[in-house]
Design an enzyme around this catalytic site. Structure first.
Site, PDB file in Angstrom:
ATOM      1  N   ASN A   6      -8.731   1.288   6.035  1.00 12.27           N
ATOM      2  CA  ASN A   6      -9.304   2.136   7.084  1.00 12.27           C
ATOM      3  C   ASN A   6      -8.851   3.570   6.805  1.00 12.27           C
ATOM      4  OD1 ASN A   6     -10.124   3.408   9.415  1.00 12.27           O
ATOM      5  ND2 ASN A   6      -8.635   2.384  10.760  1.00 12.27           N
ATOM      6  N   LYS A   8      -9.743   6.229   8.154  1.00 10.31           N
ATOM      7  CA  LYS A   8      -9.774   7.112   9.337  1.00 10.31           C
ATOM      8  C   LYS A   8     -10.512   8.407   8.968  1.00 10.31           C
ATOM      9  CE  LYS A   8      -5.846   4.650  11.086  1.00 10.31           C
ATOM     10  NZ  LYS A   8      -4.653   4.606  11.903  1.00 10.31           N
ATOM     11  N   HIS A  89     -11.287  -0.122  17.438  1.00 15.93           N
ATOM     12  CA  HIS A  89      -9.972   0.410  17.040  1.00 15.93           C
ATOM     13  C   HIS A  89      -9.372   1.185  18.215  1.00 15.93           C
ATOM     14  CE1 HIS A  89      -6.830   2.568  15.000  1.00 15.93           C
ATOM     15  NE2 HIS A  89      -6.975   1.726  13.998  1.00 15.93           N
ATOM     16  N   GLU A 152      -3.957  -6.119  15.892  1.00 20.30           N
ATOM     17  CA  GLU A 152      -3.467  -4.770  15.611  1.00 20.30           C
ATOM     18  C   GLU A 152      -2.723  -4.235  16.833  1.00 20.30           C
ATOM     19  OE1 GLU A 152      -4.867  -1.994  12.667  1.00 20.30           O
ATOM     20  OE2 GLU A 152      -5.667  -0.832  14.308  1.00 20.30           O
ATOM     21  N   SER A 201       0.938  -0.285  10.214  1.00 15.08           N
ATOM     22  CA  SER A 201       2.010   0.115   9.275  1.00 15.08           C
ATOM     23  C   SER A 201       2.169  -0.839   8.098  1.00 15.08           C
ATOM     24  CB  SER A 201       3.352   0.240  10.003  1.00 15.08           C
ATOM     25  OG  SER A 201       3.287   1.227  11.004  1.00 15.08           O
ATOM     26  N   GLY A 221      -4.135   1.277   7.134  1.00 16.27           N
ATOM     27  CA  GLY A 221      -4.492   2.669   7.418  1.00 16.27           C
ATOM     28  C   GLY A 221      -3.899   3.595   6.368  1.00 16.27           C
TER      29      GLY A 221
HETATM   30  P1  PGA Z   1      -1.649   2.235   9.710  1.00 14.88           P
HETATM   31  O1  PGA Z   1      -3.063   2.182  10.428  1.00 14.88           O
HETATM   32  O2  PGA Z   1      -1.684   1.232   8.584  1.00 14.88           O
HETATM   33  O3  PGA Z   1      -1.512   3.651   9.216  1.00 14.88           O
HETATM   34  O4  PGA Z   1      -0.634   1.871  10.729  1.00 14.88           O
HETATM   35  C1  PGA Z   1      -3.666   0.955  10.672  1.00 14.88           C
HETATM   36  C2  PGA Z   1      -4.888   1.177  11.534  1.00 14.88           C
HETATM   37  O5  PGA Z   1      -4.830   1.985  12.474  1.00 14.88           O
HETATM   38  O6  PGA Z   1      -5.943   0.563  11.289  1.00 14.88           O
END
Ligand code: PGA
Length: 243
Positions: A6, A8, A89, A152, A201, A221
């Site tokens: 993802n 973002k 999300h 999540e 994370s 992410g």
């Molecule tokens: P992250 O994001 O791996 O940076 O924690 C995961 C997400 O929000 O899909």
């Protein structure tokens, strides 16, 4: 196993997006037992369709076309070569009802929804159970069985204040709730076939603990912006599948 990146709202240019996707494709192509999916921002989808990467989007609208300024429909995503779409999300702050409608709209055109479900604070299984119910209850079994679910936890996302990732135990007990909810909702046979991933994370150091906890992949992410780290996460999945 699913290794879903993802991105973002990253990177800033189509050129960088192309380079990133190209490097990830190169790193992950050998992991044939892992379905690697990249979810870039909408404007980059068309630029990446010439690469051999499986594409997903980060959202879609509930309708296929019409007077909805600024929105992107599932039909448009399908036309751009998308096969998956992340829905609900926590960074989008959507209502459960809206997410359910988006799931239906996505499946209608043949996209696979990747539905995010998670609680706001750690150690609140009752809240998680209620979130599962509010977000997924009433989605027809045939639709849910064509979806992927992601546990999540909002508190585990790297960019939140706590942002520390969940423990293996956190994930395994949450996944038990997911499995029993799905079996109750759509029956044992369909329920056990729905993939459940973990997101929050995820990195190359902790991925194995989430797989041991029973996750069938991850929504990644921050670490999905590094071809080396994302490749290493996919490699752990491939190895784990082999064991
Ligand atoms: P992250 O994001 O791996 O940076 O924690 C995961 C997400 O929000 O899909």
């Amino acid at each position: 196993m699913f290794c879903v990146g993802n991105w973002k709202m990253n990177p800033s240019t189509a050129r960088d997006a192309f380079r990133l996707a190209e490097a990830i494709a190169e790193k992950t192509k050998v992991y044939t037992r892992v379905t690697t999916v990249l979810c870039p921002p909408f404007p980059f989808l068309a630029h990446l369709s010439s690469l051999s990467v499986t594409l997903g989007a980060q959202d879609c609208h509930t309708e296929q076309k019409g007077a909805f300024t600024g929105e992107v429909s599932p039909a448009m995503l399908k036309d751009q070569g998308c096969r998956y779409v992340v829905l609900g999300h926590s960074e989008r702050g959507e209502t459960d009802q809206m997410v359910k409608e988006k799931v239906r709209a996505a499946v209608r055109v043949g996209l696979v929804p990747i539905i995010c479900v998670g609680e706001e604070k750690p150690g609140t299984p009752d809240v998680l159970q209620e979130r599962l119910r509010l977000r997924l209850e009433g989605i027809p079994a045939q639709t849910l069985s064509k979806s992927i679910i992601v546990y999540e936890p909002v508190w585990a996302i790297s960019t939140t204040k706590e942002g520390r990732g969940a423990s293996e135990k956190d994930v395994s007990s949450a996944l038990l709730l997911f499995h029993s909810f799905l079996e109750e909702e759509v029956g044992q046979r369909l329920g056990s076939a729905i993939p459940i991933l973990y997101g929050g994370s995820v990195n190359e150091k902790n991925i194995l603990s989430f797989l041991r906890a029973g996750a069938q992949g991850a929504l990644v992410g921050g670490a999905s912006l590094s071809p080396k780290e994302f490749g290493s996460i996919a490699s752990s999945m491939q190895l784990y599948e082999h064991i």
